[in-house]
Design an enzyme around this catalytic site. Sequence first.
Site, PDB file in Angstrom:
ATOM      1  N   PHE A 116      72.262 -21.617 -86.143  1.00 33.78           N
ATOM      2  CA  PHE A 116      70.953 -21.201 -85.422  1.00 33.78           C
ATOM      3  C   PHE A 116      70.768 -19.795 -85.759  1.00 33.78           C
ATOM      4  O   PHE A 116      71.893 -19.207 -85.842  1.00 33.78           O
ATOM      5  CB  PHE A 116      70.953 -21.487 -84.021  1.00 33.78           C
ATOM      6  CG  PHE A 116      69.577 -22.384 -83.515  1.00 33.78           C
ATOM      7  CD1 PHE A 116      69.743 -23.618 -83.876  1.00 33.78           C
ATOM      8  CD2 PHE A 116      68.473 -21.692 -83.225  1.00 33.78           C
ATOM      9  CE1 PHE A 116      68.323 -24.715 -83.496  1.00 33.78           C
ATOM     10  CE2 PHE A 116      67.308 -22.518 -82.917  1.00 33.78           C
ATOM     11  CZ  PHE A 116      67.226 -23.952 -83.043  1.00 33.78           C
ATOM     12  N   GLN A 242      57.982 -12.547 -78.236  1.00 30.19           N
ATOM     13  CA  GLN A 242      58.521 -13.087 -79.356  1.00 30.19           C
ATOM     14  C   GLN A 242      57.505 -13.854 -80.219  1.00 30.19           C
ATOM     15  O   GLN A 242      56.980 -14.534 -79.629  1.00 30.19           O
ATOM     16  CB  GLN A 242      59.907 -13.718 -79.249  1.00 30.19           C
ATOM     17  CG  GLN A 242      60.261 -14.456 -80.540  1.00 30.19           C
ATOM     18  CD  GLN A 242      61.741 -15.007 -80.363  1.00 30.19           C
ATOM     19  OE1 GLN A 242      61.905 -16.176 -79.808  1.00 30.19           O
ATOM     20  NE2 GLN A 242      62.834 -14.495 -80.736  1.00 30.19           N
ATOM     21  N   HIS A 244      57.445 -16.662 -83.082  1.00 31.37           N
ATOM     22  CA  HIS A 244      58.417 -17.399 -83.877  1.00 31.37           C
ATOM     23  C   HIS A 244      58.139 -17.322 -85.299  1.00 31.37           C
ATOM     24  O   HIS A 244      56.800 -17.627 -85.519  1.00 31.37           O
ATOM     25  CB  HIS A 244      58.415 -18.811 -83.157  1.00 31.37           C
ATOM     26  CG  HIS A 244      59.647 -19.582 -83.590  1.00 31.37           C
ATOM     27  ND1 HIS A 244      59.616 -20.339 -85.018  1.00 31.37           N
ATOM     28  CD2 HIS A 244      60.687 -20.252 -82.921  1.00 31.37           C
ATOM     29  CE1 HIS A 244      60.820 -20.808 -85.059  1.00 31.37           C
ATOM     30  NE2 HIS A 244      61.306 -20.973 -83.983  1.00 31.37           N
ATOM     31  N   LEU A 254      55.009 -25.402 -82.908  1.00 30.79           N
ATOM     32  CA  LEU A 254      56.405 -24.865 -83.453  1.00 30.79           C
ATOM     33  C   LEU A 254      57.288 -25.892 -84.565  1.00 30.79           C
ATOM     34  O   LEU A 254      57.188 -27.287 -84.220  1.00 30.79           O
ATOM     35  CB  LEU A 254      57.236 -24.830 -82.304  1.00 30.79           C
ATOM     36  CG  LEU A 254      58.710 -24.087 -82.426  1.00 30.79           C
ATOM     37  CD1 LEU A 254      58.568 -22.347 -82.889  1.00 30.79           C
ATOM     38  CD2 LEU A 254      59.676 -24.353 -81.285  1.00 30.79           C
ATOM     39  N   GLU A 257      63.588 -23.755 -85.513  1.00 25.01           N
ATOM     40  CA  GLU A 257      64.370 -23.135 -86.346  1.00 25.01           C
ATOM     41  C   GLU A 257      65.608 -23.860 -87.033  1.00 25.01           C
ATOM     42  O   GLU A 257      66.276 -23.525 -87.882  1.00 25.01           O
ATOM     43  CB  GLU A 257      65.234 -21.955 -85.473  1.00 25.01           C
ATOM     44  CG  GLU A 257      65.878 -20.924 -85.919  1.00 25.01           C
ATOM     45  CD  GLU A 257      66.029 -19.720 -85.333  1.00 25.01           C
ATOM     46  OE1 GLU A 257      65.149 -19.224 -84.572  1.00 25.01           O
ATOM     47  OE2 GLU A 257      67.114 -19.171 -85.044  1.00 25.01           O
ATOM     48  N   ARG A 288      64.758 -14.067 -85.084  1.00 28.32           N
ATOM     49  CA  ARG A 288      63.302 -14.455 -85.210  1.00 28.32           C
ATOM     50  C   ARG A 288      62.478 -13.174 -85.493  1.00 28.32           C
ATOM     51  O   ARG A 288      61.295 -13.097 -86.255  1.00 28.32           O
ATOM     52  CB  ARG A 288      62.697 -14.957 -84.090  1.00 28.32           C
ATOM     53  CG  ARG A 288      63.452 -16.611 -84.032  1.00 28.32           C
ATOM     54  CD  ARG A 288      63.097 -17.180 -82.763  1.00 28.32           C
ATOM     55  NE  ARG A 288      63.714 -18.453 -82.781  1.00 28.32           N
ATOM     56  CZ  ARG A 288      63.630 -19.316 -81.706  1.00 28.32           C
ATOM     57  NH1 ARG A 288      63.177 -18.955 -80.631  1.00 28.32           N
ATOM     58  NH2 ARG A 288      64.379 -20.509 -81.544  1.00 28.32           N
ATOM     59  N   HIS A 354      55.285 -17.050 -79.187  1.00 25.71           N
ATOM     60  CA  HIS A 354      56.263 -18.143 -78.587  1.00 25.71           C
ATOM     61  C   HIS A 354      57.129 -17.739 -77.235  1.00 25.71           C
ATOM     62  O   HIS A 354      57.217 -18.656 -76.524  1.00 25.71           O
ATOM     63  CB  HIS A 354      57.532 -18.116 -79.734  1.00 25.71           C
ATOM     64  CG  HIS A 354      58.581 -19.378 -79.414  1.00 25.71           C
ATOM     65  ND1 HIS A 354      57.977 -20.520 -79.468  1.00 25.71           N
ATOM     66  CD2 HIS A 354      59.613 -19.196 -79.525  1.00 25.71           C
ATOM     67  CE1 HIS A 354      59.044 -21.406 -79.054  1.00 25.71           C
ATOM     68  NE2 HIS A 354      60.246 -20.590 -79.344  1.00 25.71           N
ATOM     69  N   ARG A 396      64.770 -12.390 -78.158  1.00 21.22           N
ATOM     70  CA  ARG A 396      65.710 -13.348 -77.726  1.00 21.22           C
ATOM     71  C   ARG A 396      66.102 -14.298 -79.194  1.00 21.22           C
ATOM     72  O   ARG A 396      65.594 -14.432 -79.979  1.00 21.22           O
ATOM     73  CB  ARG A 396      64.865 -14.544 -76.981  1.00 21.22           C
ATOM     74  CG  ARG A 396      65.709 -15.744 -76.716  1.00 21.22           C
ATOM     75  CD  ARG A 396      65.066 -16.770 -75.551  1.00 21.22           C
ATOM     76  NE  ARG A 396      63.607 -17.320 -76.116  1.00 21.22           N
ATOM     77  CZ  ARG A 396      63.712 -18.494 -77.131  1.00 21.22           C
ATOM     78  NH1 ARG A 396      64.867 -18.806 -77.389  1.00 21.22           N
ATOM     79  NH2 ARG A 396      62.715 -18.975 -77.271  1.00 21.22           N
TER      80      ARG A 396
END
Lengths: 582, 233
Positions: A116, A242, A244, A254, A257, A288, A354, A396
């Site tokens: 990730f 954030q 995304h 979404l 990821e 991100r 996001h 994050r």
Amino acid sequence: MIHEHDALIVGAGGAGLWAALELAKAGVDAAVLTKLYPTRSHTGAAQGGVCAALGNQEEDHWEWHMFDTIKGGDYLVDQDAAEVLAREAIETVIELEHMGLPFNRTPDGKIDQRRFGGHTRNYGEGPVMRACFAADRTGHMILQTLYQQCVKLGVKFYDEYHVVDLITEGGELGDGGRCAGVVAYRIADGELVTLRSKAVMMATGGFGRMFRVTSNAWSLTGDGVALAYRHGVPAQDMEFYQFHPTGIVGIGILLSEAARGEGAYLLDNDGFRFMERYAPKLMELAPRDMVSRAITQEIRAGRGINGKDYVYLDVRHLGRKKIDEKLPDITDFVRVYQGLEPYTDPIPIQPTAHYAMGGIPTNLLAQVTRDASNTVVPGLYAAGETACVSVHGANRLGTNSLVDLLVFGRRAGRQMARDVKGVGMPNVADDVTEPIRAELDAIRGRVKGERKEAIRTELADVMMDDAGVYRDAVGLERARAKVAELRERYKNVSVDDKGTVFNTDLLEAREVGYLLDTAQTMVAAAINRKESRGAHSREDFPDRDDVNFLTHSLATQAADGGVDLAYKPVTITKFQPKPRIY
Amino acid sequence: MQIELRVLRYDPERDQQPHEATYTVEANPMDRVLDLLHKVKYEQDGTLTFRRSCAHGVCGSDAMLINGRNRLACKIRVDQLKGKRITVAPLPGLPVMKDLVVDMEGFFAKFRSVHPYLQPSGPVPERERLQSAKDRAKFDDTTKCILCAACTTSCPSFWAQPFYVGPAAIVNAHRFIFDSRDDAAEERLEILADRDGVWRCRTVFNCVEACPREIHITQAILEVSRAIVERHA
């Protein structure tokens, strides 16, 4: 109507449900209020995984996870909190498995793990397989599993009760008062219900609905942050929001990821993997904020697909088997919402609003704090996206939202169970619902006023255009003026539905008010932070400035309706700030 | 393109009976029915009432009867419905609270009645319980349920006998009965062997057609039925 419980939890996502389980196990009389049904909570939309250094696939250590979290957050992370997060991630994920969560499995039957963004081995050497997952519906499985356990333990739920106010005792929460319960609007019949309690936890999620393009559910309107803020609790680090990188063009849904974790590419109009220009080591698995900026840069440079405002996410080379086994839901989204076939078509994507890194400030025990010296607000707790502990700092990392709500939801429940033992039930005045009743009646009673939907869409437009991936003083000032104008207009908001039964028109108007509060604090904090750090990217101040801004912002409501800003130091334990290169 | 949206409406504070209201909305073929409902609510009539949250088919809030079939409003596009007229009504078989909002309490009570939670016996291990990919695959399909109620409220057996536990509850029982980590299958099979349990399924397959998660519901019900028959064999 008055109810009484030793502990109340507002919100039934992952953080709220886990806290409820801890309280149930401790034998505390607790109840959960949600404006939805628990299984509708947005934790269920999380896709890719939950990181924990189990080391099932390759060597891993919680210290590496801690470091990645801090670096990912551009060193605004409180490092004691990141240590708790990375250490307790391991036991909470194991506990989830024990509760029945159907993780994917390795060939030897252990919890499967995958790569990730921003999660690395040995302090940044390269990607590591740390994200524990259940296909690409990990959040769904977490939400279901926690709800199942709540059913097992007989947790009391108030479903479709919309919490509209906090009750205080002994002054406002910002001035030493104690939280003494909540006022909830029972959606079924419009009754205002008073619930007294020794401990109240806010677990209401984020506020992505202030942006035009967002991955967030309609319900994510900042209720918890706004309600606390109205009672004097600061909103912390609100400027850090954030985007995304991979949202479905236009509608923002979404695409996890996990696609890139499994090896998907990001391509520009020439078919070039453009992340090579921005993060040659981690490529598509850079954090991100960096990927969202890279996409925005590519689009600005005219390298979007056919010159338009999107690029491609490409999973074609992964093959059907891997796509079907590891990414079934998101490929389904592409088929349904874009009418494309991911086996054969590249997928048009653009950044989507996001996740809020900021929120209600808390200490490591999920107790809400109200100032720069972390003075605890008695009776009030928060965890999950609505809280800011701060483990995410300025940005994050993927999966850490789930880790956050598990670790700190659990801590909140345990702390509430300890705290309620030593205190008595607060006194609540009989007329505690009157101010809120008056507000709701005023909205319902206006024959002609501002349409809430116009206010919400104008807010979403200005926040998207002027407080999004890139920001500068001119745009932010424009946003400030617009939010101020909308706040004025909101005073005259009206709705069509004047009834008492299931009046979503009225509650949506209330939600727009919460969005205006959270947007106002976001813009104010963003204007004042004259640097670029993590997701807060100022084109007029492109560098990180540790001398002046290695500090958390605390926004409180000023007497004139504006925002006062204060700052509090970042806790640094093991890792001194360094330039953030991937 | 213009769509004629016909919605079955009912407000207990104003109406004696449900009635159909017709709205003309400007739509794009890629719009979802939820988008059309929002257009009505935000541009024409704010009193139109429905539940929704995630708007992409994972939360299960907006199941409703669309052109005669139970679906999620956020997961069905205008172009898939082929035609300029779309009819929307609340899920059948549940009490209507207002417009497209039905009372879900009975539905969730049935879910709870099958003990939908892992009940392992034996001591809790230090690390995760091991499970082979093959064993996990046995219940993978039924873990996808989002409790939207589209299946149960599409079932003629449920319409005829409201005490029938219904496909959604059986799906959620299946998810645990076939989980190698669980030791309470017998308890759930006993519940479902009741006359209001699996035997009310007439394999009409409405549930399979209604499920927005494409769960093979009838197959899951048959697997549970077989397990009931075989348990004392």
